[in-house]
Design a protein around this motif. Structure first.
Motif, PDB file in Angstrom:
ATOM      1  N   ALA A   8       2.314   4.300   1.911  1.00  0.00           N
ATOM      2  CA  ALA A   8       2.386   4.510   3.283  1.00  0.00           C
ATOM      3  C   ALA A   8       3.240   5.682   3.385  1.00  0.00           C
ATOM      4  O   ALA A   8       3.347   6.741   3.061  1.00  0.00           O
ATOM      5  CB  ALA A   8       2.940   3.333   4.297  1.00  0.00           C
ATOM      6  N   HIS A  10      -4.266   1.332   7.085  1.00  0.00           N
ATOM      7  CA  HIS A  10      -4.055   2.134   5.671  1.00  0.00           C
ATOM      8  C   HIS A  10      -5.004   2.309   4.724  1.00  0.00           C
ATOM      9  O   HIS A  10      -5.069   3.371   3.964  1.00  0.00           O
ATOM     10  CB  HIS A  10      -2.854   1.436   5.309  1.00  0.00           C
ATOM     11  N   HIS A  28      -3.252  10.616   1.176  1.00  0.00           N
ATOM     12  CA  HIS A  28      -1.760  10.563   0.619  1.00  0.00           C
ATOM     13  C   HIS A  28      -1.733  11.053  -0.766  1.00  0.00           C
ATOM     14  O   HIS A  28      -2.759  11.179  -1.485  1.00  0.00           O
ATOM     15  CB  HIS A  28      -1.393   9.112   0.481  1.00  0.00           C
ATOM     16  N   PHE A  56      -0.677   6.260  13.770  1.00  0.00           N
ATOM     17  CA  PHE A  56       0.514   6.492  13.126  1.00  0.00           C
ATOM     18  C   PHE A  56       1.458   7.199  13.768  1.00  0.00           C
ATOM     19  O   PHE A  56       2.654   6.786  13.733  1.00  0.00           O
ATOM     20  CB  PHE A  56       0.085   7.075  11.896  1.00  0.00           C
ATOM     21  N   TRP A  64      -7.454   5.057   6.037  1.00  0.00           N
ATOM     22  CA  TRP A  64      -6.430   6.608   5.967  1.00  0.00           C
ATOM     23  C   TRP A  64      -6.545   7.118   4.271  1.00  0.00           C
ATOM     24  O   TRP A  64      -6.818   7.996   3.871  1.00  0.00           O
ATOM     25  CB  TRP A  64      -4.948   6.436   6.444  1.00  0.00           C
ATOM     26  N   ARG A  65      -6.436   5.923   3.335  1.00  0.00           N
ATOM     27  CA  ARG A  65      -6.381   5.951   2.059  1.00  0.00           C
ATOM     28  C   ARG A  65      -7.873   6.569   1.812  1.00  0.00           C
ATOM     29  O   ARG A  65      -8.005   7.416   1.054  1.00  0.00           O
ATOM     30  CB  ARG A  65      -6.297   4.678   1.231  1.00  0.00           C
ATOM     31  N   CYS A  70       0.822  -1.033   0.077  1.00  0.00           N
ATOM     32  CA  CYS A  70      -0.013  -0.081   0.014  1.00  0.00           C
ATOM     33  C   CYS A  70       0.814   1.406  -0.004  1.00  0.00           C
ATOM     34  O   CYS A  70       2.282   1.193  -0.100  1.00  0.00           O
ATOM     35  CB  CYS A  70      -0.802  -0.156   1.071  1.00  0.00           C
ATOM     36  N   TYR A 121       5.246   8.210   8.047  1.00  0.00           N
ATOM     37  CA  TYR A 121       3.940   7.910   7.377  1.00  0.00           C
ATOM     38  C   TYR A 121       3.357   8.925   6.470  1.00  0.00           C
ATOM     39  O   TYR A 121       2.287   8.854   6.000  1.00  0.00           O
ATOM     40  CB  TYR A 121       2.782   7.489   8.302  1.00  0.00           C
TER      41      TYR A 121
END
Length: 424
Positions: free
Chosen positions: A98, A112, A121, A225, A115-116, A96, A245
């Motif tokens: 990170a 993750h 990100h 995180f 968070w995505r 993924c 991260y």
């Protein structure tokens, strides 16, 4: 927001400061680089090392070994690189975004993905733009995979044969990567390090441990995180935490103060630092050992340019007084040390670097240039330890013949050549 000076001055005066050397050893212990691995490695140790670091950055350059394999070699020694591929195929780890594109423990993937989903990100934001611009083609590609199964980018011929390079990807490769960043596709395995792409639902169904969506909200994910970053680093200044991260906004001491108050983190003064170091509560026993001088640094290893120990230039400078840049992305005329430069870790210090290339067909490990740090004394122990570390890495690559072209200082190169000749 309070200033760093105000907050750091509020540290309890009764806390004995760590020396910089003690802080380094705590950092190395957390990263698995303080001492050599104490037994013959097993496949599960690959997953264990990634769990310890929390992530393993992926990079495809293979002038020496590809970076993730080299990072593991520095920690595990003579292990079988196929174990990393197997761990991915078995669902013990997953790919993924990170820090950058990374392998992460399967148990961490729910965080993750959550968070995505918040678009946190840069890769996700870029992929969303790609989908807006190429919606019909990308949707058609996704339906093909749904109907026909997993694909590689190599399965799609390109119209402009002969064109290559990172920025010259064919459209299907760009679309596959965009779906990967958006979470619709995942990587069930790699073939000769090439990604195989399949529907996320198929990959998630075979993870070990089983995938359970995270229930944490945005603030809870960020908190997790942050804690995982500090735990992976062993000891960290607040300004280093976000990079692990790629968190935004940056983490500061005001944000860490509640975690200290809750006992999740310990704030520790370090000699020479104007700000505190932060230690995860799980490392309290190691902190006590470091303070008592019972953490001994005995390991010597060659590090990947993308090793967590050195990828943050400011942290490497503050922790090891080591100025480092990843020069493979620097135009050749501007490079100081070479294309693929490996830092040399020796008993708690970064003592130098070498520009290496593995010629696998010839069985030769070429060192184009080796540089010791200014003021580094050439001692018999340094020669023996660095010489052995280079020989171990070369043998692990299947390139046991070592050719050292140039060394600064030259006397160190002569001593290394004598060391290798005696060992033969």
């Amino acid at each position: 927001m309070k200033s760093q000076t105000t907050l750091s001055s509020a540290l309890p005066s009764q806390i004995a400061p760590l020396s910089l050397s003690q802080a380094r050893r705590l950092h190395l212990a957390a990263q698995g680089l303080l001492q050599p691995f104490d037994r013959r490695p097993r496949p599960a140790d690959v997953v264990g090392a990634i769990e310890r670091m929390r992530l393993l950055q992926i990079d495809s350059i293979h002038v020496v070994a590809r970076s993730p394999y080299l990072v593991l070699h520095a920690r595990l020694g003579d292990y079988d690189g196929a174990w990393l591929d197997d761990a991915l195929a078995q669902g013990r780890i997953a790919e993924c975004w990170a820090h950058e594109a990374c392998f992460v423990p399967a148990a961490d993937l729910p965080m993750h993905r959550a968070w995505r989903e918040r678009g946190a990100h840069w890769a996700h934001r870029h992929a969303a733009r790609m989908h807006r611009d190429h919606r019909a083609d990308m949707d058609e590609l996704l339906e093909r995979i749904r109907a026909q199964g997993a694909v590689r980018a190599a399965d799609f011929p390109r119209a402009d044969r002969g064109v290559s390079g990172w920025w010259e990807w064919k459209p299907e490769k760009r679309w596959l990567e965009a779906w990967f960043a958006l979470g619709e596709l995942m990587i069930p395995r790699r073939e000769r390090f090439q990604r195989v792409y399949d529907l996320a639902e198929r990959v998630l169904a075979r993870l070990d441990p089983p995938f359970v969506p995270s229930q944490l909200d945005t603030s809870g994910l960020r908190r997790r995180f942050i804690l995982d970053s500090v735990r992976a680093l062993g000891i960290a200044q607040a300004r280093w935490v976000a990079d692990y991260y790629r968190l935004k906004p940056a983490v500061d001491e005001a944000e860490l103060a509640p975690l200290v108050a809750a006992g999740e983190l310990l704030a520790v003064p370090v000699q020479g630092w104007s700000v505190p170091g932060y230690v995860h509560r799980e490392h309290a026993p190691s902190l006590d050992k470091a303070r008592a001088g019972r953490l001994r640094a005995t390991h010597t290893a060659l590090l990947s340019p993308f090793d967590p120990l050195v990828w943050d230039r400011a942290r490497a400078q503050a922790m090891f007084d080591f100025e480092y840049a990843i020069e493979c992305y620097t135009p050749a005329p501007k490079r100081r040390y070479g294309y693929y430069v490996l830092p040399i870790l020796h008993r708690g210090s970064l003592v130098g670097r070498l520009d290496a290339k593995a010629h696998r067909g010839e069985g030769v490990f070429e060192i184009k240039a080796l540089f010791l740090e200014p003021g580094q004394e050439v001692t018999p122990r340094l020669v023996a330890d660095v010489g052995d570390a280079i020989a171990r890495t070369a043998t692990w690559h299947g390139t046991p013949e070592i050719r050292l072209e140039r060394s600064e200082p030259a006397a160190f190169g002569r001593a290394l050549r004598a060391n290798w000749k005696a060992a033969r």
